[in-house]
Scaffold this active site. Structure first.
Site, PDB file in Angstrom:
ATOM      1  N   CYS A  75      43.809  44.262  38.765  1.00 10.19           N
ATOM      2  CA  CYS A  75      43.377  44.195  37.358  1.00 10.19           C
ATOM      3  C   CYS A  75      42.027  43.491  37.236  1.00 10.19           C
ATOM      4  O   CYS A  75      41.896  42.322  37.577  1.00 10.19           O
ATOM      5  CB  CYS A  75      44.451  43.477  36.536  1.00 10.19           C
ATOM      6  SG  CYS A  75      43.910  42.949  34.901  1.00 10.19           S
ATOM      7  N   GLY A  76      41.028  44.206  36.717  1.00  7.78           N
ATOM      8  CA  GLY A  76      39.700  43.624  36.567  1.00  7.78           C
ATOM      9  C   GLY A  76      39.663  42.443  35.618  1.00  7.78           C
ATOM     10  O   GLY A  76      38.959  41.454  35.850  1.00  7.78           O
ATOM     11  N   HIS A  77      40.420  42.514  34.520  1.00  4.70           N
ATOM     12  CA  HIS A  77      40.454  41.402  33.564  1.00  4.70           C
ATOM     13  C   HIS A  77      41.114  40.170  34.193  1.00  4.70           C
ATOM     14  O   HIS A  77      40.726  39.034  33.912  1.00  4.70           O
ATOM     15  CB  HIS A  77      41.201  41.829  32.300  1.00  4.70           C
ATOM     16  CG  HIS A  77      40.499  42.903  31.535  1.00  4.70           C
ATOM     17  ND1 HIS A  77      39.246  42.755  31.007  1.00  4.70           N
ATOM     18  CD2 HIS A  77      40.873  44.174  31.222  1.00  4.70           C
ATOM     19  CE1 HIS A  77      38.879  43.866  30.394  1.00  4.70           C
ATOM     20  NE2 HIS A  77      39.843  44.743  30.517  1.00  4.70           N
ATOM     21  N   CYS A  78      42.118  40.397  35.038  1.00  2.00           N
ATOM     22  CA  CYS A  78      42.760  39.280  35.745  1.00  2.00           C
ATOM     23  C   CYS A  78      41.779  38.629  36.714  1.00  2.00           C
ATOM     24  O   CYS A  78      41.728  37.400  36.843  1.00  2.00           O
ATOM     25  CB  CYS A  78      43.994  39.766  36.512  1.00  2.00           C
ATOM     26  SG  CYS A  78      45.240  40.565  35.500  1.00  2.00           S
TER      27      CYS A  78
END
Length: 528
Positions: A75-78
């Protein structure tokens, strides 16, 4: 032989390993023997506990205040949150705050995802006193100091108790926005309401009951005051003496007045804009490298005050990295300066009449004409490519969708996609193969539409990919496809006239909680 010795011999004969193997005295009384093995040590990464289904219970027992992030490695946001989350853990540890940060790899702990109803990454939940039944949803910022402050309010006082002018002025001077509750009686139930709200808003709060502070700020009754270092500098919320403090009204007041009259859109302000709970956003697109564009900002600001709370005024610099905003409104940078109004609840977009200059009067008139229904919303559409029907997969845009999808002589199967959607990319080969398989069937059309660049009057697309089947015949029927995304299942669906056998299993993608793209607040999210 006494009873204790008989018990010991019996255990040895049965081959049972007793607690003495952990260093206990075999002659000690049985009631002093621990009944469970010692708990395992929970690992840490960068100051953050790394939890699993097995160790979450241990962490809840040991840490009375525990914030848990449910994440996925892909996950990029993670990945963007990770350094801020770790920094927040370091900040809180340095001040010995009684709170602990932890994380769970949701892609490896699906039982926990189901238990806590996690549907997207990252999701953060706050656990108190070991209670895993009703954790509190994290609603704060995603930068280190904001995370730390959100937690401080939950493990300590949510508002600073102000006792003198010096301390009050110091608090006001230290922050761009400060909310102070002036209460003549700190035992009043309105104070509890105020403190509860202070825990939930990303604003610094204080409260006081000192008469000299009432006098200093020219107050004669209980009032909540928002102090700010911009616009008018101060906004008062007097409390109704009969009904008391309404938390919904106060929350709306604080969110509205904590926003600038005009906010410039950028990475730092975007989340505040989306969270402002003001449904109508008026955007002025300008090129701030041009002096003649900058001159328009004064008139835009002049028009804003009467619409405070109803319309959020936003400036978008087309010379900055805001291409995703332009795309959402179907604009090109060379079309600036121009206005667009969007209702973020209905997603309806409105444009002013071409050629009207941007002035305070024209901005106000445009807003009034939208609210009176004089201006109709517009729908995005790409231009129709000349070769749209030359490939096996036909290309649809807003301008030809109705004609193709609702053709009564055709069965039309359409993929609504987003260019950035990973699941759309994964199923693309199967969709191409399907089109090739049925290209000689005159009554079957396999098509696709970029739903980020084309909007439809018939319905809205809320997730990607969305698959819809439009059977031949009258009545404008629409069947949503919800089964596996592979060539054979697609073929069975088409051969059965838009139906699947009851026993057909529904497959799910390997990543059950996909992440939205960056800046995806402006559009639908990626769907399973």
């Amino acid at each position: 032989m006494n009873r204790q010795l008989l018990t010991v011999l019996l255990l040895l004969l049965l081959g049972v390993s007793g607690p003495w193997g952990q260093g206990q005295d075999p002659q000690g009384p049985l009631e002093d023997v621990p009944k469970e093995p010692p708990g395992e040590e929970v690992p840490k990464e960068d100051g953050v506990l790394v939890l699993s289904n097995r160790t979450l219970s241990l962490a809840l027992q040991e840490h009375p205040a525990l914030l848990v992030e449910f994440y996925a490695p892909w996950c990029g946001h993670c990945q963007a949150l990770a350094p801020e989350y770790s920094k927040a853990a370091t900040l809180l540890a340095a001040e010995s705050a009684p709170v602990t940060l932890a994380k769970v790899d949701g892609s490896a702990e699906l039982e926990l995802m189901e238990e806590f109803g996690v549907t997207e990454y990252p999701t953060l939940k706050f656990f108190r006193d070991g209670n895993r039944t009703n954790p509190e949803e994290y609603t704060g910022p995603r930068e280190a100091e904001g995370i730390a402050e959100w937690l401080r309010r939950r493990v300590g006082p949510s508002a600073t108790h102000l006792k003198d002018e010096e301390g009050t002025q110091a608090l006001i001077d230290a922050w761009d926005i400060v909310v102070i509750g002036f209460f003549q009686d700190l035992q009043d139930e309105d104070v509890a309401t105020f403190l509860a709200l202070a825990r939930d808003l990303d604003i610094t709060f204080g409260l006081t009951d000192q008469p000299q502070l009432f006098q200093k700020f020219s107050l004669t009754k209980d009032t909540v005051v928002l102090f700010k270092k911009f616009d008018e500098g101060r906004a008062d919320f007097p409390m109704d003496e009969e009904t008391g403090l309404d938390p919904v009204d106060l929350s709306r007041f604080l969110v509205t007045h904590s926003m600038h009259l005009v906010t410039e859109f950028n990475q730092q302000t975007s989340q505040k804009i989306y969270a402002a709970r003001i449904l109508n956003h008026l955007l002025l697109f300008v090129n701030q490298t041009l002096a003649q564009h900058q001159e328009l900002l004064a008139g835009f600001r002049e028009a804003a005050p009467p619409f405070r709370g109803q319309v959020l005024f936003v400036v978008v610099d087309v010379a900055a990295n805001n291409d995703h905003v332009l795309q959402y409104f179907g604009l090109k940078a060379e079309e600036a300066p121009t206005l667009r109004l969007v209702n973020v609840e209905t997603t309806k977009k409105y444009a002013p009449t071409d050629g009207v200059p941007v002035t305070a009067a024209s901005v106000a008139a445009f807003c009034h004409s939208v609210f009176s229904g004089e201006v109709k919303p517009y729908l995005l559409s790409q231009e129709l490519p000349p070769d749209w029907d030359q490939r096996p997969v036909k290309i649809l845009v807003g301008k030809n969708f109705e004609q193709v999808a609702f053709d009564e002589t055709k069965n039309v199967f359409v993929k609504f996609y987003a260019p950035w959607c990973s699941h759309c990319k994964e199923m693309a080969p199967a969709w191409e193969a399907l089109a090739e398989r049925y290209q000689d069937h005159e009554d079957i059309v396999i098509a696709e539409l970029d739903a980020t660049a084309n909007e439809l009057e018939a319905f809205a697309v809320h997730g990607y990919p969305t698959l819809k089947y439009f059977p031949a015949g009258p009545g404008r029927k629409v069947i949503e496809y919800k089964s596996a995304r592979d060539l054979e299942t697609f073929s069975k669906f088409l051969d059965a006239g838009g139906k699947l056998p009851v026993e057909e299993p529904t497959e799910q993608p390997e990543t059950p909680f996909p992440e939205p793209p960056d800046n995806s607040t402006l559009g639908p999210k990626e769907e399973l």
